[in-house]
Design a protein around this motif. Structure first.
Motif, PDB file in Angstrom:
ATOM      1  N   MET A  52      -2.625  -2.585  -6.526  1.00  0.00           N
ATOM      2  CA  MET A  52      -1.814  -1.928  -5.511  1.00  0.00           C
ATOM      3  C   MET A  52      -0.338  -2.022  -5.905  1.00  0.00           C
ATOM      4  SD  MET A  52      -1.836  -2.402  -1.366  1.00  0.00           S
ATOM      5  CE  MET A  52      -1.073  -4.026  -1.398  1.00  0.00           C
ATOM      6  N   THR A  53       0.163  -0.950  -6.494  1.00  0.00           N
ATOM      7  CA  THR A  53       1.564  -0.876  -6.888  1.00  0.00           C
ATOM      8  C   THR A  53       2.271   0.164  -6.030  1.00  0.00           C
ATOM      9  OG1 THR A  53       1.174   0.848  -8.532  1.00  0.00           O
ATOM     10  CG2 THR A  53       0.943  -1.451  -9.270  1.00  0.00           C
ATOM     11  N   VAL A  54       3.587   0.150  -6.075  1.00  0.00           N
ATOM     12  CA  VAL A  54       4.360   1.146  -5.339  1.00  0.00           C
ATOM     13  C   VAL A  54       3.994   2.552  -5.805  1.00  0.00           C
ATOM     14  CG1 VAL A  54       6.679   2.021  -4.884  1.00  0.00           C
ATOM     15  CG2 VAL A  54       6.263  -0.440  -4.913  1.00  0.00           C
ATOM     16  N   GLU A  55       3.858   2.721  -7.122  1.00  0.00           N
ATOM     17  CA  GLU A  55       3.531   4.034  -7.671  1.00  0.00           C
ATOM     18  C   GLU A  55       2.164   4.516  -7.184  1.00  0.00           C
ATOM     19  OE1 GLU A  55       6.650   2.133  -9.843  1.00  0.00           O
ATOM     20  OE2 GLU A  55       4.590   1.433  -9.485  1.00  0.00           O
ATOM     21  N   ARG A  56       1.185   3.613  -7.173  1.00  0.00           N
ATOM     22  CA  ARG A  56      -0.157   3.974  -6.724  1.00  0.00           C
ATOM     23  C   ARG A  56      -0.148   4.345  -5.238  1.00  0.00           C
ATOM     24  NH1 ARG A  56      -4.131   5.286 -10.457  1.00  0.00           N
ATOM     25  NH2 ARG A  56      -4.495   3.617 -11.943  1.00  0.00           N
ATOM     26  N   LEU A  57       0.545   3.567  -4.436  1.00  0.00           N
ATOM     27  CA  LEU A  57       0.607   3.853  -3.002  1.00  0.00           C
ATOM     28  C   LEU A  57       1.313   5.166  -2.724  1.00  0.00           C
ATOM     29  CD1 LEU A  57       1.346   0.261  -1.698  1.00  0.00           C
ATOM     30  CD2 LEU A  57      -0.711   1.588  -1.237  1.00  0.00           C
ATOM     31  N   ASN A  58       2.376   5.422  -3.470  1.00  0.00           N
ATOM     32  CA  ASN A  58       3.073   6.697  -3.305  1.00  0.00           C
ATOM     33  C   ASN A  58       2.174   7.869  -3.692  1.00  0.00           C
ATOM     34  OD1 ASN A  58       5.590   5.936  -2.259  1.00  0.00           O
ATOM     35  ND2 ASN A  58       6.368   5.386  -4.277  1.00  0.00           N
ATOM     36  N   GLU A  59       1.362   7.665  -4.736  1.00  0.00           N
ATOM     37  CA  GLU A  59       0.451   8.721  -5.160  1.00  0.00           C
ATOM     38  C   GLU A  59      -0.601   8.997  -4.089  1.00  0.00           C
ATOM     39  OE1 GLU A  59      -1.628  10.060  -9.311  1.00  0.00           O
ATOM     40  OE2 GLU A  59      -1.773   7.929  -8.793  1.00  0.00           O
ATOM     41  N   LEU A  60      -1.150   7.936  -3.510  1.00  0.00           N
ATOM     42  CA  LEU A  60      -2.116   8.100  -2.424  1.00  0.00           C
ATOM     43  C   LEU A  60      -1.487   8.821  -1.241  1.00  0.00           C
ATOM     44  CD1 LEU A  60      -4.030   4.694  -2.216  1.00  0.00           C
ATOM     45  CD2 LEU A  60      -4.833   6.855  -3.187  1.00  0.00           C
ATOM     46  N   ASN A  61      -0.288   8.395  -0.891  1.00  0.00           N
ATOM     47  CA  ASN A  61       0.413   9.000   0.235  1.00  0.00           C
ATOM     48  C   ASN A  61       0.651  10.487  -0.018  1.00  0.00           C
ATOM     49  OD1 ASN A  61       1.848   8.701   2.800  1.00  0.00           O
ATOM     50  ND2 ASN A  61       3.690   9.104   1.600  1.00  0.00           N
ATOM     51  N   SER A  62       1.037  10.825  -1.237  1.00  0.00           N
ATOM     52  CA  SER A  62       1.311  12.210  -1.595  1.00  0.00           C
ATOM     53  C   SER A  62       0.051  13.064  -1.526  1.00  0.00           C
ATOM     54  CB  SER A  62       1.907  12.279  -3.006  1.00  0.00           C
ATOM     55  OG  SER A  62       2.072  13.613  -3.429  1.00  0.00           O
ATOM     56  N   VAL A  63      -1.053  12.562  -2.094  1.00  0.00           N
ATOM     57  CA  VAL A  63      -2.312  13.313  -2.087  1.00  0.00           C
ATOM     58  C   VAL A  63      -2.816  13.487  -0.661  1.00  0.00           C
ATOM     59  CG1 VAL A  63      -4.759  13.198  -2.726  1.00  0.00           C
ATOM     60  CG2 VAL A  63      -2.991  12.701  -4.424  1.00  0.00           C
ATOM     61  N   ASN A  64      -2.760  12.429   0.132  1.00  0.00           N
ATOM     62  CA  ASN A  64      -3.231  12.505   1.509  1.00  0.00           C
ATOM     63  C   ASN A  64      -2.487  13.578   2.292  1.00  0.00           C
ATOM     64  OD1 ASN A  64      -4.897  11.424   3.700  1.00  0.00           O
ATOM     65  ND2 ASN A  64      -2.985  10.646   4.557  1.00  0.00           N
ATOM     66  N   ARG A  65      -1.174  13.578   2.188  1.00  0.00           N
ATOM     67  CA  ARG A  65      -0.363  14.529   2.941  1.00  0.00           C
ATOM     68  C   ARG A  65      -0.488  15.954   2.392  1.00  0.00           C
ATOM     69  NH1 ARG A  65       3.800  12.275   6.133  1.00  0.00           N
ATOM     70  NH2 ARG A  65       3.524  10.024   6.358  1.00  0.00           N
ATOM     71  N   GLN A  66      -0.557  16.077   1.069  1.00  0.00           N
ATOM     72  CA  GLN A  66      -0.626  17.413   0.471  1.00  0.00           C
ATOM     73  C   GLN A  66      -1.931  18.111   0.849  1.00  0.00           C
ATOM     74  OE1 GLN A  66       1.977  18.873  -1.365  1.00  0.00           O
ATOM     75  NE2 GLN A  66       0.730  20.689  -0.935  1.00  0.00           N
ATOM     76  N   VAL A  67      -3.045  17.397   0.740  1.00  0.00           N
ATOM     77  CA  VAL A  67      -4.337  17.996   1.091  1.00  0.00           C
ATOM     78  C   VAL A  67      -4.389  18.317   2.581  1.00  0.00           C
ATOM     79  CG1 VAL A  67      -6.833  17.612   1.209  1.00  0.00           C
ATOM     80  CG2 VAL A  67      -5.545  16.922  -0.835  1.00  0.00           C
ATOM     81  N   ASN A  68      -3.829  17.429   3.407  1.00  0.00           N
ATOM     82  CA  ASN A  68      -3.797  17.695   4.846  1.00  0.00           C
ATOM     83  C   ASN A  68      -3.014  18.965   5.160  1.00  0.00           C
ATOM     84  OD1 ASN A  68      -5.298  15.409   5.281  1.00  0.00           O
ATOM     85  ND2 ASN A  68      -3.645  14.214   6.201  1.00  0.00           N
ATOM     86  N   ARG A  69      -1.991  19.252   4.345  1.00  0.00           N
ATOM     87  CA  ARG A  69      -1.203  20.464   4.555  1.00  0.00           C
ATOM     88  C   ARG A  69      -1.891  21.705   4.001  1.00  0.00           C
ATOM     89  NH1 ARG A  69       3.332  17.053   3.100  1.00  0.00           N
ATOM     90  NH2 ARG A  69       3.086  17.738   0.938  1.00  0.00           N
TER      91      ARG A  69
END
Length: 219
Positions: A78-95
């Motif tokens: 669990m790194t900052v980069e990994r969490l940011n990537e998860l956050n980005s994918v979650n929000r992008q797909v939701n949009r």
């Protein structure tokens, strides 16, 4: 009780603002005693996979392949980069996917990757597909069937990670009903079944203690 609820609400909301450190990303101002209990789902008994998932695997065979076994069974760090990537994918797909309920029921249910419109199943498999494309291991990306408070069945993606600062394993939920990543213990769901980390075609019943409910009742 009100103070605990307020702290948790603030911590979840802060996820939308970006992260600057692992400790900040790993759930910000959650109370220490509560935060480190957001660890793992317990796998119980093997169970049948959803029929729609079986059909999905026939259509998207690469998404259901068994990857090379990791005998150390380590999760993604669990790194900052990994969490940011998860956050980005979650929000992008939701949009990207317009919500569209499946009015035909189980008989007409199809799980599709990146449709223009779809239901929770399409959001979940699209997020998993995107993360697989980015090199995430299949063993850490588990589709999970839950029951929401209204009684409706719902599909989410659970991502298994390791907090290397604290040497703790944590399961995070990517959900089309919520823009933010959430530790599994604070979701208001009843957990039904989940993909096996060793083989995406196999599913198991699971249990998850609700740490949020416990914290609220004992505050």
């Amino acid at each position: 009780m009100r103070q605990t609820a307020k702290v948790l609400a603030i911590a979840i909301t802060v996820a939308a603002t970006g992260w600057t450190s692992i400790s900040e990303a790993a759930f910000f101002s959650y109370p220490r005693a509560l935060r480190y209990q957001f660890d793992r789902i317990a796998f119980e008994e093997p169970t049948l996979a959803p029929m729609a998932h079986t059909m999905f695997c026939l259509r998207y065979q690469e998404d259901c392949e068994v990857q090379k076994i990791d005998f150390r069974k380590r999760n993604v760090a669990m790194t900052v980069e990994r969490l940011n990537e998860l956050n980005s994918v979650n929000r992008q797909v939701n949009r990207d996917i317009t919500p569209q309920p499946n009015l035909g029921g189980l008989a007409t249910e199809q799980w599709l990757v990146s449709p223009p419109a779809g239901d929770c199943n399409d959001y979940a498999v699209t997020k998993r597909h995107e993360l697989l494309e980015r090199g995430w291991p299949a063993r850490s990306l588990l589709l999970s069937e839950v029951v929401v408070p209204s009684g409706e069945h719902h599909l989410v993606l659970v991502v298994r990670m390791t907090d290397t600062d604290q040497m703790r394993d944590i399961d995070l939920v990517l959900d089309n009903l919520n823009a933010n990543l959430r530790p599994i213990g604070i979701t208001p769901y009843k957990w039904v079944r989940m993909e096996s980390p060793s083989n995406p075609k196999y599913w198991s019943t699971v249990s998850v203690p609700s740490r949020l409910r416990t914290a609220m009742l004992t505050d």
